[in-house]
Design a protein around this motif. Structure first.
Motif, PDB file in Angstrom:
ATOM      1  N   PHE A 160      -2.007   7.481  -4.622  1.00  0.00           N
ATOM      2  CA  PHE A 160      -2.729   7.705  -3.366  1.00  0.00           C
ATOM      3  C   PHE A 160      -2.578   6.508  -2.425  1.00  0.00           C
ATOM      4  O   PHE A 160      -3.457   6.235  -1.613  1.00  0.00           O
ATOM      5  N   ARG A 161      -1.451   5.825  -2.537  1.00  0.00           N
ATOM      6  CA  ARG A 161      -1.236   4.610  -1.738  1.00  0.00           C
ATOM      7  C   ARG A 161      -1.128   4.881  -0.250  1.00  0.00           C
ATOM      8  O   ARG A 161      -1.291   3.966   0.567  1.00  0.00           O
ATOM      9  N   ARG A 162      -0.858   6.131   0.149  1.00  0.00           N
ATOM     10  CA  ARG A 162      -0.697   6.453   1.564  1.00  0.00           C
ATOM     11  C   ARG A 162      -2.024   6.758   2.263  1.00  0.00           C
ATOM     12  O   ARG A 162      -2.055   6.964   3.466  1.00  0.00           O
ATOM     13  N   VAL A 163      -3.110   6.844   1.503  1.00  0.00           N
ATOM     14  CA  VAL A 163      -4.425   7.069   2.120  1.00  0.00           C
ATOM     15  C   VAL A 163      -5.148   5.727   2.211  1.00  0.00           C
ATOM     16  O   VAL A 163      -4.840   4.790   1.464  1.00  0.00           O
TER      17      VAL A 163
ATOM     18  N   LEU B 214      -6.057   4.168 -13.930  1.00  0.00           N
ATOM     19  CA  LEU B 214      -6.473   3.471 -12.708  1.00  0.00           C
ATOM     20  C   LEU B 214      -5.268   3.054 -11.885  1.00  0.00           C
ATOM     21  O   LEU B 214      -5.219   3.278 -10.664  1.00  0.00           O
ATOM     22  N   LEU B 215      -4.277   2.454 -12.524  1.00  0.00           N
ATOM     23  CA  LEU B 215      -3.090   1.987 -11.799  1.00  0.00           C
ATOM     24  C   LEU B 215      -2.291   3.158 -11.226  1.00  0.00           C
ATOM     25  O   LEU B 215      -1.815   3.093 -10.086  1.00  0.00           O
ATOM     26  N   TYR B 216      -2.175   4.233 -12.003  1.00  0.00           N
ATOM     27  CA  TYR B 216      -1.388   5.376 -11.529  1.00  0.00           C
ATOM     28  C   TYR B 216      -2.033   6.036 -10.314  1.00  0.00           C
ATOM     29  O   TYR B 216      -1.350   6.346  -9.331  1.00  0.00           O
ATOM     30  N   ILE B 217      -3.340   6.277 -10.374  1.00  0.00           N
ATOM     31  CA  ILE B 217      -4.013   6.941  -9.254  1.00  0.00           C
ATOM     32  C   ILE B 217      -3.965   6.058  -8.016  1.00  0.00           C
ATOM     33  O   ILE B 217      -3.751   6.551  -6.892  1.00  0.00           O
ATOM     34  N   THR B 218      -4.152   4.764  -8.189  1.00  0.00           N
ATOM     35  CA  THR B 218      -4.066   3.845  -7.040  1.00  0.00           C
ATOM     36  C   THR B 218      -2.683   3.913  -6.404  1.00  0.00           C
ATOM     37  O   THR B 218      -2.547   3.917  -5.171  1.00  0.00           O
TER      38      THR B 218
END
Length: 317
Positions: free
Chosen positions: A153-156, A146-150
């Motif tokens: 994709f921080r630029r979207v 969860l933390l890694y995907i968040t």
């Protein structure tokens, strides 16, 4: 162009229909054994014996259990599973070496000579510790994903949604695998052992991998096709990654099929579990994870409950 996301609720319903029998099997197992899953001695502690007999025969499991009964072990404490016509897999409470040798003498007198192919003993304290560490491992892996995907994709816009949708798809795959093994536990006596945990963690990795591939294409297309709606961008992205996802999983399934058909019995349950998990992971990545982004973006769940509440108020009035 196929409109995959337009039929998203159909795919959600299919997932529910697949998961529901497994949940029922878990409930039945809980009633029968007092725990939600049939756990192997890796988690509960006990002795596992695998005996290969010289002569093929039709084993009567009750006869085997009665032999163990002579040493103070009840029928609930002994599990006998024939494998083919010449092998017995016996799981029981922990027994010492002298007791095991006496049991072997009685088994040889009843069924003929055999070779001990495997004998494993795990204490209850070790089994409890393994079960706790297994639960912690799954929990930590889920949080890390969860933390890694968040972060990735921080630029979207609203990157947390991508992480949550990936986790929901991941939970879907876990429920499918656990439910499948629970169903076979009722009918074939399957138990969850250390290899099952290995298969489950592998499925989690494959599931998230496929989901990230789809999400990454969505991120690229959101900047490339600004004139399209969010739903159209996601549908295009799924179609663009569909062949890759299917081909990647199929190559792995071919290898697993070979292991299931020609591998040894000790890894067959592991291979079948992994086979089902990878199929579920491919399905959830394509038909669940990305469509869930649309459901969240359109606030469809809240709108659904508003409609239901509104109809109830009208009916009451």
């Amino acid at each position: 162009m196929p409109n995959i996301v337009g039929k998203r609720y159909l795919y959600f319903a299919i997932s529910l229909l697949v998961i529901l029998p497994g949940l029922i099997a878990i409930g039945i197992t809980w009633v029968q054994t007092g725990q939600p899953f049939r756990l192997a001695i890796d988690f509960t502690g006990g002795t596992l014996l695998e005996l290969k007999f010289d002569q093929p025969q039709q084993f009567q499991t009750d006869d085997v259990v009665r032999i163990f009964n002579q040493f103070g072990l009840s029928a609930n404490e002994v599990s006998v599973q024939p494998s083919g016509t010449d092998t017995l897999i016996i799981r029981t409470k922990t027994i010492d070496t002298d007791t095991k040798l006496e049991i072997y003498q009685l088994l040889r007198a009843r069924f003929g000579n055999f070779i001990e192919q495997r004998a494993e003993s795990v204490g209850p304290v070790v089994g409890t510790e393994v079960a706790q560490r297994a639960a912690i491992a799954v929990l930590l892996a889920t949080i890390a994903i969860l933390l890694y995907i968040t972060w990735a994709f921080r630029r979207v816009p609203r990157p947390f949604r991508y992480g949550m949708c990936a986790i929901i798809a991941l939970i879907h795959d876990i429920l499918v695998v656990v439910g499948f093994v629970s169903i076979l536990g009722l009918f074939l006596g399957w138990e969850m052992d250390a290899l099952f945990l290995t298969a489950l963690l592998t499925v989690m990795g494959f599931s998230v991998h496929d989901t990230i591939v789809v999400f990454d294409r969505i991120r690229e297309n959101m900047t490339r096709w600004r004139g399209l709606s969010f739903e159209e961008v996601i549908n295009h992205s799924i179609l663009q990654t569909l062949d890759r996802s299917i081909n990647t999983v199929l190559t792995t399934l071919f290898v697993l099929s070979a292991l299931i058909l020609f591998g040894g019995i000790t890894i067959r349950q592991f291979a079948i579990t992994l086979f089902i998990g990878l199929l579920s992971g491919m399905y959830s990545s394509i038909f669940n994870a990305a469509p869930l982004l649309i459901v969240w973006e359109n606030d469809e769940i809240r709108k659904f409950f508003r409609r239901v509440t509104g109809k109830q108020k009208i009916a009451t009035a």
